[in-house]
Design an enzyme around this catalytic site. Structure first.
Site, PDB file in Angstrom:
ATOM      1  CB  VAL A  40      43.852  38.363  37.169  1.00  0.00           C
ATOM      2  CG1 VAL A  40      44.067  37.002  37.826  1.00  0.00           C
ATOM      3  CG2 VAL A  40      45.111  39.206  37.317  1.00  0.00           C
ATOM      4  CG  HIS A 123      34.613  42.511  43.931  1.00  0.00           C
ATOM      5  ND1 HIS A 123      34.197  41.949  45.111  1.00  0.00           N
ATOM      6  CD2 HIS A 123      35.698  43.270  44.242  1.00  0.00           C
ATOM      7  CE1 HIS A 123      35.001  42.346  46.086  1.00  0.00           C
ATOM      8  NE2 HIS A 123      35.914  43.146  45.590  1.00  0.00           N
TER       9      HIS A 123
HETATM   10  N1  LIG Z   1      42.114  38.898  40.164  1.00  0.00           N
HETATM   11  C1  LIG Z   1      41.303  37.895  40.459  1.00  0.00           C
HETATM   12  O1  LIG Z   1      41.662  36.726  40.338  1.00  0.00           O
HETATM   13  C2  LIG Z   1      39.890  38.152  40.930  1.00  0.00           C
HETATM   14  C3  LIG Z   1      39.184  37.141  41.612  1.00  0.00           C
HETATM   15  C4  LIG Z   1      37.806  37.326  41.869  1.00  0.00           C
HETATM   16  C5  LIG Z   1      37.210  38.523  41.489  1.00  0.00           C
HETATM   17  N2  LIG Z   1      37.926  39.505  40.881  1.00  0.00           N
HETATM   18  C6  LIG Z   1      37.237  40.714  40.438  1.00  0.00           C
HETATM   19  O2  LIG Z   1      37.214  40.680  39.007  1.00  0.00           O
HETATM   20  C7  LIG Z   1      37.284  42.009  38.469  1.00  0.00           C
HETATM   21  C8  LIG Z   1      38.480  42.110  37.549  1.00  0.00           C
HETATM   22  O3  LIG Z   1      39.645  42.005  38.341  1.00  0.00           O
HETATM   23  P1  LIG Z   1      41.085  41.617  37.751  1.00  0.00           P
HETATM   24  O4  LIG Z   1      41.974  41.386  38.935  1.00  0.00           O
HETATM   25  O5  LIG Z   1      40.946  40.564  36.745  1.00  0.00           O
HETATM   26  O6  LIG Z   1      41.458  42.995  37.063  1.00  0.00           O
HETATM   27  P2  LIG Z   1      42.885  43.527  36.591  1.00  0.00           P
HETATM   28  O7  LIG Z   1      43.451  44.431  37.629  1.00  0.00           O
HETATM   29  O8  LIG Z   1      43.713  42.357  36.197  1.00  0.00           O
HETATM   30  O9  LIG Z   1      42.496  44.451  35.348  1.00  0.00           O
HETATM   31  C9  LIG Z   1      41.691  43.971  34.285  1.00  0.00           C
HETATM   32  C10 LIG Z   1      41.834  44.808  33.043  1.00  0.00           C
HETATM   33  O10 LIG Z   1      41.554  46.182  33.265  1.00  0.00           O
HETATM   34  C11 LIG Z   1      42.212  46.869  32.224  1.00  0.00           C
HETATM   35  N3  LIG Z   1      42.266  48.293  32.599  1.00  0.00           N
HETATM   36  C12 LIG Z   1      42.831  48.822  33.711  1.00  0.00           C
HETATM   37  N4  LIG Z   1      42.656  50.164  33.709  1.00  0.00           N
HETATM   38  C13 LIG Z   1      41.957  50.461  32.591  1.00  0.00           C
HETATM   39  C14 LIG Z   1      41.448  51.662  32.047  1.00  0.00           C
HETATM   40  N5  LIG Z   1      41.623  52.810  32.678  1.00  0.00           N
HETATM   41  N6  LIG Z   1      40.770  51.607  30.883  1.00  0.00           N
HETATM   42  C15 LIG Z   1      40.589  50.432  30.249  1.00  0.00           C
HETATM   43  N7  LIG Z   1      41.039  49.260  30.718  1.00  0.00           N
HETATM   44  C16 LIG Z   1      41.710  49.278  31.869  1.00  0.00           C
HETATM   45  C17 LIG Z   1      43.555  46.204  32.117  1.00  0.00           C
HETATM   46  O11 LIG Z   1      44.091  46.390  30.826  1.00  0.00           O
HETATM   47  C18 LIG Z   1      43.186  44.740  32.361  1.00  0.00           C
HETATM   48  O12 LIG Z   1      42.956  44.086  31.150  1.00  0.00           O
HETATM   49  C19 LIG Z   1      37.348  42.923  39.691  1.00  0.00           C
HETATM   50  O13 LIG Z   1      36.026  43.298  40.019  1.00  0.00           O
HETATM   51  C20 LIG Z   1      37.919  42.032  40.776  1.00  0.00           C
HETATM   52  O14 LIG Z   1      37.610  42.444  42.080  1.00  0.00           O
HETATM   53  C21 LIG Z   1      39.245  39.352  40.587  1.00  0.00           C
HETATM   54 MG   LIG Z   2      38.833  40.403  45.916  1.00  0.00          MG
END
Ligand SMILES: NC(=O)c1ccc[n+]([C@@H]2O[C@H](COP(=O)([O-])OP(=O)(O)OC[C@H]3O[C@@H](n4cnc5c(N)ncnc54)[C@H](O)[C@@H]3O)[C@@H](O)[C@H]2O)c1
Ligand SMILES: [Mg+2]
Ligand SMILES: CC(C)(O)[C@@H](O)C(=O)O
Ligand SMILES: [Mg+2]
Length: 347
Positions: A40, A123
């Protein structure tokens, strides 16, 4: 830094005026920014940085998400790589895997964190809970975060519209003496509006509270409670949904976003204003103990523990999907789907 008075408290903040995009480009001119993970935040940040003229590559394991990266214009072998290859090429490693996956991949990431590289998070989770995550970066790399205050989907959408989400930023480790300017440059580069400073502990504590509270958890809870009371008293699903959700998202919240709560109230009837002014305090009194309980659960790390344990299980996606389906299939949200389909702009 600009000094801004937030309701009587003066804070130092960074705007695009003090730190324009040109400056961010200068600071990051010799960096290869490797966005690891394309879930995301990955797409939002990577595409915004690319469109802002920064040198960005993406590291993503093969599968559906890799294919999405290709569809978004990342070119295999040029700007899109397997995770290890991107880790090797990158000088700023943006660790944007899910917080649970960051634990699993850490030993691999650590291998590529050679002296002078930077480790970037969105984060404070991995570092703050290092006893649980094992994420302890080498002493000779810079470690910082920029945390957009919203979904990566909104980060991208707003950027495309010429707007920006606000982000917090924090430096955890400054090995090169340049961590702070790199951190701010990255926060501007991902498309943030203004920036406010925090530390890793405060970022994770406020973020976990906010998403479990008013931003996501509490709002669903309060919607469900009001919807049920209306239904138990004979109101139709469409009436209950409109009075609970649709009017809030379509009519009233945009007014709050534009000019504050009192202004939204002022644009409703005096009858509504009287009732809202009488009832907000009982709702506050009723929910404050739950918020205190939530904050404590974050502070004692019970939330982190639960998130790590449950999200690290091999079948967590299946279980998560079942819980999301339960929400989607509830009467309230099925009514919502019908209501959305009837919005005039959808015709
Ligand atoms: N989702 C948000 O909009 C948002 C907002 C602010 C901060 N964050 C932070 O940003 C970071 C990323 O969050 P996100 O929600 O984008 O993540 P997500 O859950 O969408 O996952 C991101 C990626 O991780 C990969 N992945 C998952 N398990 C894996 C594994 N075992 N090996 C290799 N790749 C793997 C997936 O293929 C995916 O591309 C986190 O620290 C989150 O707290 C997220
Ligand atoms: Mg959060
Ligand atoms: C988008 C949120 C809720 O702000 C973020 O914190 C997340 O974890 O996805
Ligand atoms: Mg958040």
């Amino acid at each position: 830094m600009a000094q801004i008075n937030f309701g009587g408290v003066v804070e130092d903040i960074v705007t695009r005026e003090e730190f324009p995009l040109e400056k961010a480009r200068e600071v990051l001119a010799n960096e290869t920014i490797a966005v690891i993970g394309y879930g995301v935040q990955g797409p939002g940040q990577a595409l915004n940085m690319k469109d802002n003229g920064l040198n960005v590559i993406v590291g993503q394991r093969k599968g559906k998400t890799y294919d999405k990266a290709v569809a978004d214009g990342w070119v295999p072998g040029e700007t899109l790589f397997e995770i290890e290859e991107a880790l090797e090429k990158g000088t700023i490693i943006c660790y944007l895997l899910s917080d649970a996956a960051q634990i699993e991949l850490w030993p691999t990431v650590k291998k590529y964190l050679t002296a002078g590289k930077s480790l970037y998070f969105s984060h404070g989770f991995g570092i703050t809970y290092k006893e649980k995550t094992g994420i302890v970066p080498p002493a000779d790399v810079d470690v910082f975060l920029a945390a957009p205050k919203g979904s990566g989907t909104s980060l991208r959408r707003l950027f495309v519209e010429g707007k920006g989400l606000n982000s917090s930023f924090a430096v955890y480790q400054d090995a090169t003496g340049k961590a702070r300017e790199k951190c701010i440059a990255m926060a501007i580069g991902v498309g943030s509006g203004y920036l406010f400073e925090t530390d890793f502990y405060k970022e994770v504590t406020s973020d976990l509270t906010g998403e479990r509270g008013t931003l996501m958890g509490a709002i669903q809870g309060i919607f469900a409670a009001q919807y049920e009371v209306l239904r138990e008293n004979g109101h139709s699903p469409s009436e209950a949904f409109n009075e609970t959700v649709e009017e809030l998202t379509q009519s009233l919240m945009p007014l709050v976003a534009e000019n504050g709560m009192d202004w939204m109230y002022a644009n409703c009837s005096t009858t509504a204003q009287r009732g809202a002014l009488d009832w907000w305090r009982p709702f506050k009194e009723a929910t404050k103990p739950v918020f205190a309980q939530l904050y404590n659960s974050v502070k004692t790390q019970a939330e982190a523990e639960r998130s790590i344990t449950l999200n690290s299980q091999p079948d967590y996606r299946v279980k998560l999907e079942a819980e999301l389906e339960e929400l989607r299939e509830s009467e309230m949200w099925r009514a919502g789907a019908a209501v959305r389909s009837l919005r005039p702009e959808r015709n």
